[in-house]
Design a protein around this motif. Structure first.
Motif, PDB file in Angstrom:
ATOM      1  N   UNK A  96       0.823  -1.217   0.000  1.00 20.57           N
ATOM      2  CA  UNK A  96       0.000   0.000   0.000  1.00 20.57           C
ATOM      3  C   UNK A  96       0.857   1.268   0.000  1.00 20.57           C
ATOM      4  N   UNK A  97       1.946   1.246   0.788  1.00 21.53           N
ATOM      5  CA  UNK A  97       2.814   2.416   0.924  1.00 21.53           C
ATOM      6  C   UNK A  97       4.271   1.991   0.813  1.00 21.53           C
ATOM      7  N   UNK A  98       5.113   2.940   0.402  1.00 18.08           N
ATOM      8  CA  UNK A  98       6.535   2.675   0.251  1.00 18.08           C
ATOM      9  C   UNK A  98       7.314   3.785   0.945  1.00 18.08           C
ATOM     10  N   UNK A  99       8.356   3.385   1.670  1.00 19.98           N
ATOM     11  CA  UNK A  99       9.292   4.339   2.249  1.00 19.98           C
ATOM     12  C   UNK A  99      10.661   4.061   1.639  1.00 19.98           C
ATOM     13  N   UNK A 100      11.297   5.077   1.086  1.00 21.22           N
ATOM     14  CA  UNK A 100      12.599   4.950   0.440  1.00 21.22           C
ATOM     15  C   UNK A 100      13.672   5.421   1.415  1.00 21.22           C
ATOM     16  N   UNK A 101      14.352   4.470   2.060  1.00 26.17           N
ATOM     17  CA  UNK A 101      15.369   4.804   3.061  1.00 26.17           C
ATOM     18  C   UNK A 101      16.762   4.704   2.442  1.00 26.17           C
ATOM     19  N   UNK A 102      17.776   5.088   3.189  1.00 22.95           N
ATOM     20  CA  UNK A 102      19.149   5.018   2.694  1.00 22.95           C
ATOM     21  C   UNK A 102      19.631   3.576   2.522  1.00 22.95           C
ATOM     22  N   UNK A 103      19.090   2.648   3.291  1.00 21.72           N
ATOM     23  CA  UNK A 103      19.492   1.245   3.190  1.00 21.72           C
ATOM     24  C   UNK A 103      18.734   0.506   2.093  1.00 21.72           C
ATOM     25  N   UNK A 104      17.572   0.979   1.732  1.00 15.34           N
ATOM     26  CA  UNK A 104      16.743   0.321   0.728  1.00 15.34           C
ATOM     27  C   UNK A 104      15.307   0.771   0.866  1.00 15.34           C
ATOM     28  N   UNK A 105      14.391  -0.085   0.480  1.00 17.93           N
ATOM     29  CA  UNK A 105      12.966   0.244   0.525  1.00 17.93           C
ATOM     30  C   UNK A 105      12.254  -0.550   1.598  1.00 17.93           C
ATOM     31  N   UNK A 106      11.227   0.084   2.149  1.00 19.82           N
ATOM     32  CA  UNK A 106      10.323  -0.623   3.048  1.00 19.82           C
ATOM     33  C   UNK A 106       8.953  -0.565   2.392  1.00 19.82           C
ATOM     34  N   UNK A 107       8.410  -1.737   2.117  1.00 22.98           N
ATOM     35  CA  UNK A 107       7.074  -1.843   1.533  1.00 22.98           C
ATOM     36  C   UNK A 107       6.095  -2.138   2.667  1.00 22.98           C
ATOM     37  N   UNK A 108       5.075  -1.322   2.799  1.00 21.22           N
ATOM     38  CA  UNK A 108       4.070  -1.495   3.850  1.00 21.22           C
ATOM     39  C   UNK A 108       2.807  -2.097   3.252  1.00 21.22           C
ATOM     40  N   UNK A 109       2.277  -3.109   3.923  1.00 23.03           N
ATOM     41  CA  UNK A 109       1.056  -3.761   3.451  1.00 23.03           C
ATOM     42  C   UNK A 109      -0.200  -3.083   3.991  1.00 23.03           C
ATOM     43  N   UNK A 110      -0.023  -2.204   4.964  1.00 24.49           N
ATOM     44  CA  UNK A 110      -1.123  -1.385   5.473  1.00 24.49           C
ATOM     45  C   UNK A 110      -0.532  -0.033   5.850  1.00 24.49           C
ATOM     46  N   UNK A 111      -1.349   0.859   6.326  1.00 27.27           N
ATOM     47  CA  UNK A 111      -0.863   2.192   6.683  1.00 27.27           C
ATOM     48  C   UNK A 111       0.309   2.079   7.662  1.00 27.27           C
ATOM     49  N   UNK A 112       1.387   2.823   7.441  1.00 27.54           N
ATOM     50  CA  UNK A 112       2.555   2.714   8.331  1.00 27.54           C
ATOM     51  C   UNK A 112       2.216   2.964   9.801  1.00 27.54           C
ATOM     52  N   UNK A 113       1.260   3.829  10.095  1.00 28.58           N
ATOM     53  CA  UNK A 113       0.881   4.074  11.488  1.00 28.58           C
ATOM     54  C   UNK A 113       0.226   2.838  12.101  1.00 28.58           C
TER      55      UNK A 113
END
Length: 183
Positions: free
Chosen positions: A158-175
């Motif tokens: 659902x959501x993606x966070x682009x960090x310095x180490x790589x990507x974090x893919x979220x399957x629901x809202x990050x909160x």
């Protein structure tokens, strides 16, 4: 939530660089074949092709990251992205900002589409063989963006966070994920 950390695994990064090199070589070959079918190529020698190709690619890579920077800022409502140099690759990241799938896909694919289109139009008017090398190097460089976009194709993301180490893919809202991890 699942994480892809290509930059922390040196062996995976080396394999990916070899894959990029293979794609660059195949792209050069295919581009020559297609170009010869439609136009007369102004052939330069191999040294000039590589020299102009590398210099042109450096310029194109800066433009590529500038496009990412503009899009990251636009979709994050003005936050400043972080630029980092990993093993010869310049990359732009936006940690602590969560993008929807379509936003992240646009951010990653726009440089490929825009720069490849501009180089193709330039080649129509100036059919120098070094433009084929510049375009091929750029397509190889874009493989990292395409690799990251592949995760967006997962229906559960659902959501993606682009960090310095790589990507974090979220399957629901990050909160929601943070709240469920603390329980």
């Amino acid at each position: 939530m699942f994480k892809v950390s290509l930059f922390s695994n040196k062996k995976a990064l080396e394999r990916f660089a070899l894959f990029q090199l293979a794609v660059i070589m195949i792209t050069i070959l295919c581009s020559y074949k297609i170009a010869y079918a439609y136009t007369h190529i102004i052939e330069q020698n191999l040294i000039l092709n590589i020299l102009f190709g590398v210099i042109g690619f450096v310029v194109v890579a800066v433009i590529h990251e500038f496009i990412h920077n503009l899009l990251f800022r636009g979709f994050s409502k003005g936050n400043k992205p972080i630029h980092r140099f990993h093993f010869g690759i310049i990359s732009t990241h936006m940690p602590n900002v969560y993008f929807k799938k379509w936003q992240y896909a646009i951010i990653m694919l726009t440089p490929l589409v825009v720069i490849t289109t501009v180089l193709s139009i330039l080649f129509l008017f100036f059919s120098y063989s070094s433009l084929i090398f510049i375009g091929s190097f750029h397509i190889g460089y874009c493989l990292l963006d395409l690799y990251f976009v592949m995760g967006v194709l997962n229906n559960k993301v659902k959501y993606i966070e682009d960090t310095e180490e790589g990507l974090i893919y979220y399957t629901e809202s990050p909160l929601q994920e943070v709240q469920s991890e603390t329980k």
